[in-house]
Design a protein around this motif. Structure first.
Motif, PDB file in Angstrom:
ATOM      1  N   THR A  67       0.858  -1.181   0.000  1.00 46.74           N
ATOM      2  CA  THR A  67       0.000   0.000   0.000  1.00 46.74           C
ATOM      3  C   THR A  67       0.898   1.236   0.000  1.00 46.74           C
ATOM      4  N   GLN A  68       0.299   2.383   0.036  1.00 46.44           N
ATOM      5  CA  GLN A  68       1.078   3.621   0.069  1.00 46.44           C
ATOM      6  C   GLN A  68       1.863   3.738   1.378  1.00 46.44           C
ATOM      7  N   ASP A  69       1.365   3.094   2.438  1.00 47.89           N
ATOM      8  CA  ASP A  69       1.954   3.258   3.763  1.00 47.89           C
ATOM      9  C   ASP A  69       2.861   2.133   4.239  1.00 47.89           C
ATOM     10  N   ALA A  70       2.676   0.911   3.733  1.00 49.67           N
ATOM     11  CA  ALA A  70       3.424  -0.227   4.265  1.00 49.67           C
ATOM     12  C   ALA A  70       3.417  -1.394   3.286  1.00 49.67           C
ATOM     13  N   ILE A  71       4.233  -2.385   3.603  1.00 52.68           N
ATOM     14  CA  ILE A  71       4.266  -3.646   2.870  1.00 52.68           C
ATOM     15  C   ILE A  71       3.753  -4.711   3.835  1.00 52.68           C
ATOM     16  N   TYR A  72       2.687  -5.406   3.456  1.00 46.54           N
ATOM     17  CA  TYR A  72       2.060  -6.414   4.303  1.00 46.54           C
ATOM     18  C   TYR A  72       2.366  -7.802   3.763  1.00 46.54           C
ATOM     19  N   VAL A  73       2.873  -8.661   4.634  1.00 45.73           N
ATOM     20  CA  VAL A  73       3.219 -10.029   4.259  1.00 45.73           C
ATOM     21  C   VAL A  73       2.163 -10.939   4.874  1.00 45.73           C
ATOM     22  N   LEU A  74       1.482 -11.686   4.022  1.00 49.04           N
ATOM     23  CA  LEU A  74       0.371 -12.531   4.441  1.00 49.04           C
ATOM     24  C   LEU A  74       0.694 -13.999   4.205  1.00 49.04           C
ATOM     25  N   GLN A  75       0.430 -14.832   5.197  1.00 41.28           N
ATOM     26  CA  GLN A  75       0.601 -16.273   5.049  1.00 41.28           C
ATOM     27  C   GLN A  75      -0.596 -16.819   4.288  1.00 41.28           C
ATOM     28  N   SER A  76      -0.355 -17.727   3.360  1.00 43.18           N
ATOM     29  CA  SER A  76      -1.421 -18.297   2.546  1.00 43.18           C
ATOM     30  C   SER A  76      -1.454 -19.809   2.693  1.00 43.18           C
ATOM     31  N   GLY A  77      -2.563 -20.385   2.268  1.00 41.85           N
ATOM     32  CA  GLY A  77      -2.693 -21.827   2.283  1.00 41.85           C
ATOM     33  C   GLY A  77      -1.761 -22.475   1.275  1.00 41.85           C
ATOM     34  N   LYS A  78      -1.253 -23.643   1.629  1.00 42.10           N
ATOM     35  CA  LYS A  78      -0.295 -24.343   0.773  1.00 42.10           C
ATOM     36  C   LYS A  78      -0.908 -24.754  -0.561  1.00 42.10           C
ATOM     37  N   LEU A  79      -2.130 -25.193  -0.557  1.00 40.64           N
ATOM     38  CA  LEU A  79      -2.750 -25.640  -1.800  1.00 40.64           C
ATOM     39  C   LEU A  79      -3.097 -24.487  -2.735  1.00 40.64           C
ATOM     40  N   SER A  80      -3.137 -23.257  -2.201  1.00 45.43           N
ATOM     41  CA  SER A  80      -3.453 -22.100  -3.044  1.00 45.43           C
ATOM     42  C   SER A  80      -2.216 -21.552  -3.743  1.00 45.43           C
ATOM     43  N   GLY A  81      -1.028 -22.005  -3.335  1.00 48.06           N
ATOM     44  CA  GLY A  81       0.197 -21.494  -3.926  1.00 48.06           C
ATOM     45  C   GLY A  81       0.485 -20.046  -3.559  1.00 48.06           C
ATOM     46  N   GLY A  82      -0.188 -19.530  -2.549  1.00 40.79           N
ATOM     47  CA  GLY A  82       0.023 -18.149  -2.117  1.00 40.79           C
ATOM     48  C   GLY A  82      -1.138 -17.227  -2.421  1.00 40.79           C
ATOM     49  N   ALA A  83      -2.118 -17.714  -3.168  1.00 41.16           N
ATOM     50  CA  ALA A  83      -3.195 -16.857  -3.643  1.00 41.16           C
ATOM     51  C   ALA A  83      -4.351 -16.681  -2.667  1.00 41.16           C
ATOM     52  N   LYS A  84      -4.353 -17.403  -1.554  1.00 44.26           N
ATOM     53  CA  LYS A  84      -5.458 -17.303  -0.589  1.00 44.26           C
ATOM     54  C   LYS A  84      -4.908 -16.990   0.802  1.00 44.26           C
ATOM     55  N   PRO A  85      -4.655 -15.711   1.089  1.00 43.74           N
ATOM     56  CA  PRO A  85      -4.118 -15.341   2.400  1.00 43.74           C
ATOM     57  C   PRO A  85      -5.018 -15.797   3.550  1.00 43.74           C
ATOM     58  N   GLN A  86      -4.349 -16.184   4.659  1.00 45.21           N
ATOM     59  CA  GLN A  86      -5.077 -16.645   5.842  1.00 45.21           C
ATOM     60  C   GLN A  86      -4.833 -15.765   7.060  1.00 45.21           C
ATOM     61  N   HIS A  87      -3.651 -15.158   7.153  1.00 46.42           N
ATOM     62  CA  HIS A  87      -3.382 -14.245   8.251  1.00 46.42           C
ATOM     63  C   HIS A  87      -2.143 -13.397   7.954  1.00 46.42           C
ATOM     64  N   LEU A  88      -2.048 -12.293   8.696  1.00 45.82           N
ATOM     65  CA  LEU A  88      -0.917 -11.380   8.555  1.00 45.82           C
ATOM     66  C   LEU A  88       0.285 -11.948   9.295  1.00 45.82           C
ATOM     67  N   VAL A  89       1.421 -12.033   8.604  1.00 48.31           N
ATOM     68  CA  VAL A  89       2.661 -12.531   9.203  1.00 48.31           C
ATOM     69  C   VAL A  89       3.508 -11.366   9.709  1.00 48.31           C
ATOM     70  N   GLY A  90       3.561 -10.297   8.937  1.00 45.21           N
ATOM     71  CA  GLY A  90       4.386  -9.163   9.332  1.00 45.21           C
ATOM     72  C   GLY A  90       4.156  -7.968   8.442  1.00 45.21           C
ATOM     73  N   THR A  91       4.665  -6.849   8.895  1.00 43.39           N
ATOM     74  CA  THR A  91       4.560  -5.592   8.163  1.00 43.39           C
ATOM     75  C   THR A  91       5.949  -4.997   8.041  1.00 43.39           C
ATOM     76  N   LEU A  92       6.259  -4.491   6.868  1.00 39.59           N
ATOM     77  CA  LEU A  92       7.538  -3.837   6.610  1.00 39.59           C
ATOM     78  C   LEU A  92       7.298  -2.364   6.302  1.00 39.59           C
ATOM     79  N   PRO A  93       8.276  -1.517   6.616  1.00 39.12           N
ATOM     80  CA  PRO A  93       8.132  -0.102   6.228  1.00 39.12           C
ATOM     81  C   PRO A  93       8.007   0.027   4.711  1.00 39.12           C
ATOM     82  N   ARG A  94       7.268   1.010   4.270  1.00 44.97           N
ATOM     83  CA  ARG A  94       7.043   1.197   2.825  1.00 44.97           C
ATOM     84  C   ARG A  94       8.338   1.477   2.081  1.00 44.97           C
ATOM     85  N   ASN A  95       9.343   2.003   2.752  1.00 50.45           N
ATOM     86  CA  ASN A  95      10.598   2.306   2.063  1.00 50.45           C
ATOM     87  C   ASN A  95      11.544   1.108   2.011  1.00 50.45           C
ATOM     88  N   THR A  96      11.049  -0.095   2.282  1.00 47.94           N
ATOM     89  CA  THR A  96      11.846  -1.310   2.156  1.00 47.94           C
ATOM     90  C   THR A  96      12.019  -1.651   0.684  1.00 47.94           C
TER      91      THR A  96
END
Length: 136
Positions: A67-96
Motif C-alpha cells: 500500500t502507500q503506507d506499508a508492505i504487508y506479508v500474508l501467510q497463505s494456504g499451501k494448496l493455493s500457492g500463495g493466492a489465498k491469504p489466511q493471516h498477517l505474518v508481518g509488516t515492513l516499512p514502505r521504504n523497504t
C-alpha cells in the motif's frame, strides 16, 4: 537490469489477490502492488516442490500486498500457492527495497527469509520500488 518500470505499460493487479488480501489490511487501504512468493529452507526444496510437490509442506506460501503506507506479508494456504491469504505474518516499512529481481524465479529477502517470486510478478516489484523512490 533496468529497475525502472515502463511508464507506457499498464500494470494489472491480479484482482483475486487484491480481494483476498484486503481483509487483512487496515480499513481503507488501497493496494498499489501485490504478488505471491514462496520461502523454503533452500532452493532445492523449492525446486523439488515445483517439479514433484513432494516438499510442499516445508514451503511457506505468501502473498505480499503493498500500500502507500506499508508492505504487508500474508501467510497463505499451501494448496493455493500463495493466492489465498489466511493471516498477517508481518509488516515492513514502505521504504523497504524489494528488488531488483531477475530470471524465471527471482529471489527477494522478506522478513529475513529468502523468497522466490515468479517472473510474472517482477514488474510489480520494480513498480513498488520505483514508487517508493528506491530506483530511478
Amino acid at each position: 537490469m533496468n529497475d525502472k518500470p515502463d511508464p507506457q505499460r499498464n500494470l494489472r493487479l491480479r484482482e483475486d489477490l487484491v480481494e483476498s488480501s484486503l481483509p487483512f489490511l487496515p480499513a481503507g487501504s488501497e493496494i498499489r502492488e501485490v504478488f505471491i512468493c514462496q520461502a523454503a529452507p533452500s532452493f532445492i526444496f523449492f525446486l523439488m516442490t515445483y517439479l514433484t510437490g513432494l516438499t510442499m509442506f516445508w514451503i511457506k506460501y505468501r502473498c505480499v500486498a503493498i500500500t502507500q503506507d506499508a508492505i504487508y506479508v500474508l501467510q497463505s494456504g499451501k494448496l493455493s500457492g500463495g493466492a489465498k491469504p489466511q493471516h498477517l505474518v508481518g509488516t515492513l516499512p514502505r521504504n523497504t527495497r524489494l528488488g531488483p529481481v531477475s530470471g524465471r524465479w527471482g529471489q527477494v529477502n522478506i522478513l529475513g527469509e529468502r523468497h522466490w517470486v515468479h517472473k510474472r510478478f517482477h514488474d510489480q516489484i520494480a513498480a513498488a520500488d520505483y514508487e517508493a523512490g528506491l530506483t530511478q
